[in-house]
Design a protein around this motif. Structure first.
Motif, PDB file in Angstrom:
ATOM      1  N   MET A   1       0.839  -1.192   0.000  1.00 51.91           N
ATOM      2  CA  MET A   1       0.000   0.000   0.000  1.00 51.91           C
ATOM      3  C   MET A   1       0.876   1.244   0.000  1.00 51.91           C
ATOM      4  SD  MET A   1      -2.987   1.186   2.654  1.00 51.91           S
ATOM      5  CE  MET A   1      -4.210   0.253   1.741  1.00 51.91           C
ATOM      6  N   ASN A   2       0.516   2.200  -0.845  1.00 55.89           N
ATOM      7  CA  ASN A   2       1.231   3.466  -0.910  1.00 55.89           C
ATOM      8  C   ASN A   2       0.491   4.494  -0.065  1.00 55.89           C
ATOM      9  OD1 ASN A   2       3.355   2.769  -2.877  1.00 55.89           O
ATOM     10  ND2 ASN A   2       1.637   2.486  -4.277  1.00 55.89           N
ATOM     11  N   ILE A   3       1.150   4.956   0.974  1.00 53.88           N
ATOM     12  CA  ILE A   3       0.536   5.858   1.959  1.00 53.88           C
ATOM     13  C   ILE A   3       1.263   7.193   1.919  1.00 53.88           C
ATOM     14  CG2 ILE A   3       0.000   6.163   4.406  1.00 53.88           C
ATOM     15  CD1 ILE A   3       0.574   2.936   4.445  1.00 53.88           C
ATOM     16  N   VAL A   4       0.513   8.270   1.794  1.00 53.07           N
ATOM     17  CA  VAL A   4       1.077   9.610   1.832  1.00 53.07           C
ATOM     18  C   VAL A   4       0.522  10.332   3.056  1.00 53.07           C
ATOM     19  CG1 VAL A   4       1.197  11.864   0.695  1.00 53.07           C
ATOM     20  CG2 VAL A   4       1.417   9.767  -0.657  1.00 53.07           C
ATOM     21  N   VAL A   5       1.383  10.985   3.794  1.00 49.49           N
ATOM     22  CA  VAL A   5       0.972  11.751   4.972  1.00 49.49           C
ATOM     23  C   VAL A   5       1.406  13.194   4.776  1.00 49.49           C
ATOM     24  CG1 VAL A   5       1.076  11.989   7.474  1.00 49.49           C
ATOM     25  CG2 VAL A   5       1.241   9.713   6.427  1.00 49.49           C
ATOM     26  N   TYR A   6       0.452  14.105   4.838  1.00 48.27           N
ATOM     27  CA  TYR A   6       0.784  15.521   4.748  1.00 48.27           C
ATOM     28  C   TYR A   6       0.961  16.069   6.159  1.00 48.27           C
ATOM     29  CZ  TYR A   6       0.329  20.550   4.347  1.00 48.27           C
ATOM     30  OH  TYR A   6       0.552  21.898   4.454  1.00 48.27           O
ATOM     31  N   ILE A   7       2.067  16.766   6.394  1.00 48.05           N
ATOM     32  CA  ILE A   7       2.312  17.353   7.708  1.00 48.05           C
ATOM     33  C   ILE A   7       2.647  18.835   7.563  1.00 48.05           C
ATOM     34  CG2 ILE A   7       3.151  15.152   8.597  1.00 48.05           C
ATOM     35  CD1 ILE A   7       5.995  16.358   8.602  1.00 48.05           C
ATOM     36  N   LYS A   8       2.430  19.564   8.631  1.00 51.61           N
ATOM     37  CA  LYS A   8       2.743  20.991   8.672  1.00 51.61           C
ATOM     38  C   LYS A   8       3.589  21.271   9.906  1.00 51.61           C
ATOM     39  CE  LYS A   8       0.547  25.576   8.628  1.00 51.61           C
ATOM     40  NZ  LYS A   8      -0.730  26.322   8.677  1.00 51.61           N
ATOM     41  N   GLN A   9       4.580  22.116   9.738  1.00 48.41           N
ATOM     42  CA  GLN A   9       5.387  22.539  10.883  1.00 48.41           C
ATOM     43  C   GLN A   9       4.761  23.788  11.492  1.00 48.41           C
ATOM     44  OE1 GLN A   9       9.436  24.130  10.257  1.00 48.41           O
ATOM     45  NE2 GLN A   9      10.152  22.488  11.595  1.00 48.41           N
ATOM     46  N   THR A  10       4.534  23.746  12.801  1.00 47.63           N
ATOM     47  CA  THR A  10       3.868  24.849  13.486  1.00 47.63           C
ATOM     48  C   THR A  10       4.682  25.299  14.696  1.00 47.63           C
ATOM     49  OG1 THR A  10       2.586  23.364  14.914  1.00 47.63           O
ATOM     50  CG2 THR A  10       1.593  23.972  12.812  1.00 47.63           C
ATOM     51  N   PHE A  11       4.262  26.400  15.298  1.00 48.35           N
ATOM     52  CA  PHE A  11       4.865  26.837  16.555  1.00 48.35           C
ATOM     53  C   PHE A  11       4.599  25.789  17.630  1.00 48.35           C
ATOM     54  CE2 PHE A  11       5.286  31.755  16.383  1.00 48.35           C
ATOM     55  CZ  PHE A  11       5.874  31.665  15.139  1.00 48.35           C
ATOM     56  N   ASP A  12       5.540  25.670  18.549  1.00 44.14           N
ATOM     57  CA  ASP A  12       5.320  24.853  19.734  1.00 44.14           C
ATOM     58  C   ASP A  12       4.079  25.361  20.469  1.00 44.14           C
ATOM     59  OD1 ASP A  12       5.468  23.734  22.390  1.00 44.14           O
ATOM     60  OD2 ASP A  12       7.577  23.334  22.043  1.00 44.14           O
ATOM     61  N   THR A  13       3.299  24.436  21.025  1.00 41.76           N
ATOM     62  CA  THR A  13       2.064  24.818  21.719  1.00 41.76           C
ATOM     63  C   THR A  13       2.329  25.718  22.919  1.00 41.76           C
ATOM     64  OG1 THR A  13       2.199  22.722  22.941  1.00 41.76           O
ATOM     65  CG2 THR A  13       0.792  22.767  21.003  1.00 41.76           C
ATOM     66  N   GLU A  14       3.556  25.713  23.446  1.00 41.38           N
ATOM     67  CA  GLU A  14       3.893  26.555  24.596  1.00 41.38           C
ATOM     68  C   GLU A  14       4.625  27.830  24.186  1.00 41.38           C
ATOM     69  OE1 GLU A  14       6.032  24.207  27.385  1.00 41.38           O
ATOM     70  OE2 GLU A  14       4.366  22.838  27.795  1.00 41.38           O
ATOM     71  N   ALA A  15       4.757  28.066  22.898  1.00 43.85           N
ATOM     72  CA  ALA A  15       5.485  29.247  22.428  1.00 43.85           C
ATOM     73  C   ALA A  15       4.695  30.518  22.736  1.00 43.85           C
ATOM     74  CB  ALA A  15       5.734  29.146  20.927  1.00 43.85           C
ATOM     75  N   LYS A  16       5.416  31.560  23.093  1.00 48.65           N
ATOM     76  CA  LYS A  16       4.794  32.851  23.338  1.00 48.65           C
ATOM     77  C   LYS A  16       4.711  33.608  22.019  1.00 48.65           C
ATOM     78  CE  LYS A  16       5.166  37.108  26.044  1.00 48.65           C
ATOM     79  NZ  LYS A  16       5.975  37.871  27.040  1.00 48.65           N
ATOM     80  N   ILE A  17       3.509  34.011  21.643  1.00 47.60           N
ATOM     81  CA  ILE A  17       3.300  34.705  20.382  1.00 47.60           C
ATOM     82  C   ILE A  17       3.540  36.200  20.573  1.00 47.60           C
ATOM     83  CG2 ILE A  17       1.695  35.128  18.499  1.00 47.60           C
ATOM     84  CD1 ILE A  17       2.462  32.190  18.879  1.00 47.60           C
ATOM     85  N   VAL A  18       4.424  36.769  19.769  1.00 45.71           N
ATOM     86  CA  VAL A  18       4.682  38.213  19.792  1.00 45.71           C
ATOM     87  C   VAL A  18       4.645  38.723  18.361  1.00 45.71           C
ATOM     88  CG1 VAL A  18       6.055  38.113  21.899  1.00 45.71           C
ATOM     89  CG2 VAL A  18       7.185  37.878  19.682  1.00 45.71           C
ATOM     90  N   LEU A  19       4.378  40.024  18.223  1.00 48.13           N
ATOM     91  CA  LEU A  19       4.345  40.659  16.914  1.00 48.13           C
ATOM     92  C   LEU A  19       5.598  41.508  16.726  1.00 48.13           C
ATOM     93  CD1 LEU A  19       0.608  41.818  16.766  1.00 48.13           C
ATOM     94  CD2 LEU A  19       1.612  39.640  16.031  1.00 48.13           C
ATOM     95  N   ASP A  20       6.107  41.531  15.505  1.00 51.87           N
ATOM     96  CA  ASP A  20       7.287  42.350  15.225  1.00 51.87           C
ATOM     97  C   ASP A  20       6.870  43.782  14.897  1.00 51.87           C
ATOM     98  OD1 ASP A  20       6.317  42.324  12.629  1.00 51.87           O
ATOM     99  OD2 ASP A  20       7.756  40.834  11.914  1.00 51.87           O
ATOM    100  N   GLY A  21       7.829  44.597  14.494  1.00 53.49           N
ATOM    101  CA  GLY A  21       7.556  46.006  14.244  1.00 53.49           C
ATOM    102  C   GLY A  21       6.569  46.254  13.119  1.00 53.49           C
ATOM    103  N   SER A  22       6.429  45.284  12.208  1.00 53.59           N
ATOM    104  CA  SER A  22       5.494  45.446  11.094  1.00 53.59           C
ATOM    105  C   SER A  22       4.121  44.846  11.385  1.00 53.59           C
ATOM    106  CB  SER A  22       6.073  44.808   9.827  1.00 53.59           C
ATOM    107  OG  SER A  22       6.269  43.412  10.012  1.00 53.59           O
ATOM    108  N   GLY A  23       3.942  44.356  12.625  1.00 54.25           N
ATOM    109  CA  GLY A  23       2.645  43.796  12.993  1.00 54.25           C
ATOM    110  C   GLY A  23       2.444  42.353  12.600  1.00 54.25           C
TER     111      GLY A  23
END
Length: 257
Positions: A1-23
């Motif tokens: 069987m040929n199996i394809v898995v699509y994955i996405k790299q995301t921020f760690d769930t414990e990461a603190k989200i901040v905005l840069d100077g451009s928002g």
């Protein structure tokens, strides 16, 4: 069987989200992980391979750091990796990403494609169903149990207030819900083997696409952080008068009673 898995790299769930100077969201110094729901998809793909034979190909879209996520999936037990990386995809929306992923998958023999139910960063929950539509194959979302016999799949999925069981023929797109399985941790041996497993990097041109083919249908206009959480209040005194004061505050200030 040929199996394809699509994955996405995301921020760690414990990461603190901040905005840069451009928002915009600042990714500097942030730990990146495999989207947690995609881990269920990886695990299910590996279990299908162990049960039915075949191979698991992990596909992702992202920058150079996305190779880290693919290598982790290879260390878990996937066989091959494909990374589509192109500067034109930096701010791509779900429509464009689905078009690119479908094009990449169409070049890989595929009986079943698995992905996470939702990504924890944008919460769009669109890629799986969009890819299925482009490939003209059935899709089943929020899957809690998957059984395959030959070219036939029996699937239990989560719905509001319960579950439902659906039967479908392969090829098929599945999105994994929490509860489908318990993802394994990469072993030391798996990590060492992952370094030698093939990881192909493709550009849009390699897929026969260009930036002009992927005009965005949606764009993010602005990011805002939630209001800072206020400190709690302590109501002194005996229970009875304190309860009365609490009820008053909930009614007059919080306005939830």
């Amino acid at each position: 069987m040929n199996i394809v898995v699509y994955i996405k790299q995301t921020f760690d769930t414990e990461a603190k989200i901040v905005l840069d100077g451009s928002g915009k969201i600042d990714a500097n110094g942030v730990n990146l992980i495999i989207n947690p729901y995609d881990e269920f998809a990886i695990e299910e793909g590996i279990r299908l391979k162990e049960k039915l034979g075949g191979e698991v190909t992990v596909v992702s879209i992202g920058g150079a750091r996305a190779q880290e996520a693919i290598r982790t999936a290879l260390a878990m037990g996937a066989d091959k990796g494909v990374l589509v990386t192109d500067a034109a995809l930096e701010n791509a929306d779900e429509w464009a990403n689905a078009e690119v992923l479908a094009k990449a998958v169409s070049q890989i023999p595929c009986d079943i494609l698995l992905a996470g139910r939702i990504a924890i960063d944008d919460g769009a929950s669109q890629i799986g169903v969009r890819v299925a539509e482009i490939l003209n194959v059935p899709s089943i979302s929020s899957v809690l149990k998957l059984d395959i016999a030959g070219t036939h799949a029996t699937v239990t999925r989560e719905i509001d207030g319960g579950t439902e069981t659906i039967e479908a023929d392969l090829p098929l797109v599945i999105t994994a819900q929490k509860g489908l399985n318990d993802p394994r941790y990469p072993s030391v041996a798996g990590i060492m083997k992952a370094k030698k497993k093939p990881l192909q990097t493709l550009s849009l041109a390699d897929l026969g696409l260009s930036a002009g083919d992927l005009a965005q249908k949606m764009s993010v206009l602005k990011y805002t952080l939630p209001d800072a959480r206020q400190a709690g209040r302590k109501i002194p005194g005996d229970a009875a008068p304190a309860a009365q004061e609490l009820a008053r505050l909930l009614h007059e200030e919080a306005k939830i009673l």
